[in-house]
Scaffold this active site. Structure first.
Site, PDB file in Angstrom:
ATOM      1  N   LYS A  11      -0.285  29.353 -20.390  1.00  0.00           N
ATOM      2  CA  LYS A  11       0.026  30.315 -21.463  1.00  0.00           C
ATOM      3  C   LYS A  11       0.860  29.639 -22.547  1.00  0.00           C
ATOM      4  CE  LYS A  11       4.647  30.872 -20.684  1.00  0.00           C
ATOM      5  NZ  LYS A  11       5.646  30.267 -21.508  1.00  0.00           N
ATOM      6  N   ASP A 141       7.255  35.126 -15.552  1.00  0.00           N
ATOM      7  CA  ASP A 141       5.957  34.966 -16.234  1.00  0.00           C
ATOM      8  C   ASP A 141       4.774  35.216 -15.306  1.00  0.00           C
ATOM      9  OD1 ASP A 141       7.368  34.148 -18.438  1.00  0.00           O
ATOM     10  OD2 ASP A 141       6.989  32.007 -18.133  1.00  0.00           O
TER      11      ASP A 141
HETATM   12  O1  C5P Z   1      11.849  33.953 -13.760  1.00  0.00           O
HETATM   13  P1  C5P Z   1      11.799  32.487 -13.915  1.00  0.00           P
HETATM   14  O2  C5P Z   1      12.047  31.746 -12.650  1.00  0.00           O
HETATM   15  O3  C5P Z   1      10.596  32.004 -14.634  1.00  0.00           O
HETATM   16  O4  C5P Z   1      13.015  32.136 -14.876  1.00  0.00           O
HETATM   17  C1  C5P Z   1      13.543  30.842 -14.969  1.00  0.00           C
HETATM   18  C2  C5P Z   1      14.935  30.924 -15.583  1.00  0.00           C
HETATM   19  O5  C5P Z   1      14.854  31.365 -16.941  1.00  0.00           O
HETATM   20  C3  C5P Z   1      15.845  31.949 -14.916  1.00  0.00           C
HETATM   21  O6  C5P Z   1      16.511  31.372 -13.835  1.00  0.00           O
HETATM   22  C4  C5P Z   1      16.796  32.315 -16.039  1.00  0.00           C
HETATM   23  O7  C5P Z   1      17.800  31.340 -16.164  1.00  0.00           O
HETATM   24  C5  C5P Z   1      15.926  32.213 -17.276  1.00  0.00           C
HETATM   25  N1  C5P Z   1      15.376  33.530 -17.686  1.00  0.00           N
HETATM   26  C6  C5P Z   1      16.212  34.472 -18.258  1.00  0.00           C
HETATM   27  N2  C5P Z   1      15.708  35.690 -18.637  1.00  0.00           N
HETATM   28  C7  C5P Z   1      14.397  35.968 -18.486  1.00  0.00           C
HETATM   29  C8  C5P Z   1      13.531  35.011 -17.925  1.00  0.00           C
HETATM   30  C9  C5P Z   1      14.051  33.803 -17.534  1.00  0.00           C
HETATM   31  O8  C5P Z   1      17.410  34.233 -18.410  1.00  0.00           O
HETATM   32  N3  C5P Z   1      13.933  37.146 -18.869  1.00  0.00           N
END
Ligand code: C5P
Length: 313
Positions: A11, A141
């Protein structure tokens, strides 16, 4: 029991706005996510064991239970313990084509493919919304990756509002092999720098969502106006990543100057993308960029925009 091979596409973020802090430590986002037809191949084979095994030859992809694809399988086993006991474990083989740690949801799309594949092997018949709800437990995501397309993603990223699919366009993806950006670092830096601009209440978040759903980019997408789409793409995380990574800033500048509809960093980077009206335009820009930016580890990919998420081959 059948084996399945699935295509898991990357993406890009056509829009990423950080609107506030959340009590869970994540950030409230308004994004427009777009599937790109650059795919990993995921093969799932029942192994007759009571465990999941993961195989991937890419040196940066963990082959243990820390891999998000492995965690997706474990989640399915936890949710459906009787089926796991009956059917047994699965060997998951990942053939990587999407650059790793690049802001292109490579790990998330692999995890989404595992959910879709196990649903097929265990003949569960889960709906896409059911799979997306499970996917939300794995990452921000991952829900989007199940169905893909052109989607306004809000909340942590898991609230999905599909809009008219954006088709007919192409994208250049460009990334320095040696560069990677930590996503938590990017969000934390943004918070430190821009917290005073944050909204604080669910009402305000809701209001901002409404604004974006009718916003300039979404309007350009629904009215199929490529030049306007290129003009209104946006990514808040550029404000912290570009000053820290001058090579990414330079790459963005060079690609932007060479034409295309619009150039932007994807997610927390460091991949930069350029939207193009055709494959030919994309090829010309890449050729010219290679002449300007002579770096052995700078890689380019050209792929069409697509509205297809995880696909069974
Ligand atoms: O959810 P995911 O593991 O993809 O997110 C990776 C990092 O990105 C999280 O640990 C966080 O630090 C940051 N993040 C965030 N807010 C979001 C998505 C991601 O702070 N909505």
């Amino acid at each position: 029991m059948h084996s399945y091979t699935l295509l898991a596409p990357a993406k890009i973020n056509l829009y990423l706005e950080i609107v506030g802090d959340r009590p869970d430590g994540f950030h409230e986002l308004v994004m427009v996510m777009q599937t790109v037809a650059l795919c990993d191949r995921i093969t799932l084979r029942p192994n007759g064991l009571q465990e999941f095994r993961l195989f991937c030859s890419h040196p940066l992809v963990p082959q243990d239970s820390s891999n998000l694809a492995h965690r997706a399988a474990t989640l399915m086993a936890k949710e459906f313990p009787r089926l796991f006991a009956n059917y047994g474990g699965i060997d998951i083989t990942i053939e990587k084509h999407i650059p790793v740690a690049a802001g292109l949801a490579g790990g998330s799309t692999n995890a989404a493919a595992v959910l879709v594949g196990i649903d097929l092997i265990w003949e569960l018949g889960l709906t896409h919304p059911e799979l997306e709800t499970l996917a939300a437990r794995l990452g921000s995501d991952t829900s989007f990756c199940v169905t893909g397309g052109t989607v306004i993603c809000t909340g942590r990223g898991e609230i999905l509002d599909p809009i008219a699919p954006l088709t007919g366009l192409w994208v250049i993806l460009a990334k320095y092999d040696h560069l990677s950006v930590s996503t938590p670092w990017a969000y934390q830096s943004y918070r430190q720098k821009f917290q005073d601009t944050y909204l604080s209440s669910p009402e305000e978040f809701h209001h901002r969502r409404q604004q974006v759903s009718s916003g300039a980019l979404v309007q350009a997408i629904t009215q199929k106006k490529p030049a306007a789409i290129g003009k209104f793409i946006h990514n808040d995380l550029e404000k912290v990543v570009l000053p820290e990574f001058p090579l990414v800033a330079e790459l963005r500048q060079v690609l932007g100057d060479l034409g295309g509809l619009g150039t932007m960093m994807s997610g927390s980077g460091p991949t930069v993308f350029t939207l193009c009206s055709s494959q030919e335009v994309a090829e010309t820009i890449v050729k010219e960029a290679r002449e300007i930016l002579v770096a052995p580890d700078l890689q380019f990919w050209i792929a069409p925009i697509t509205d297809t998420g995880i696909q069974v081959t």
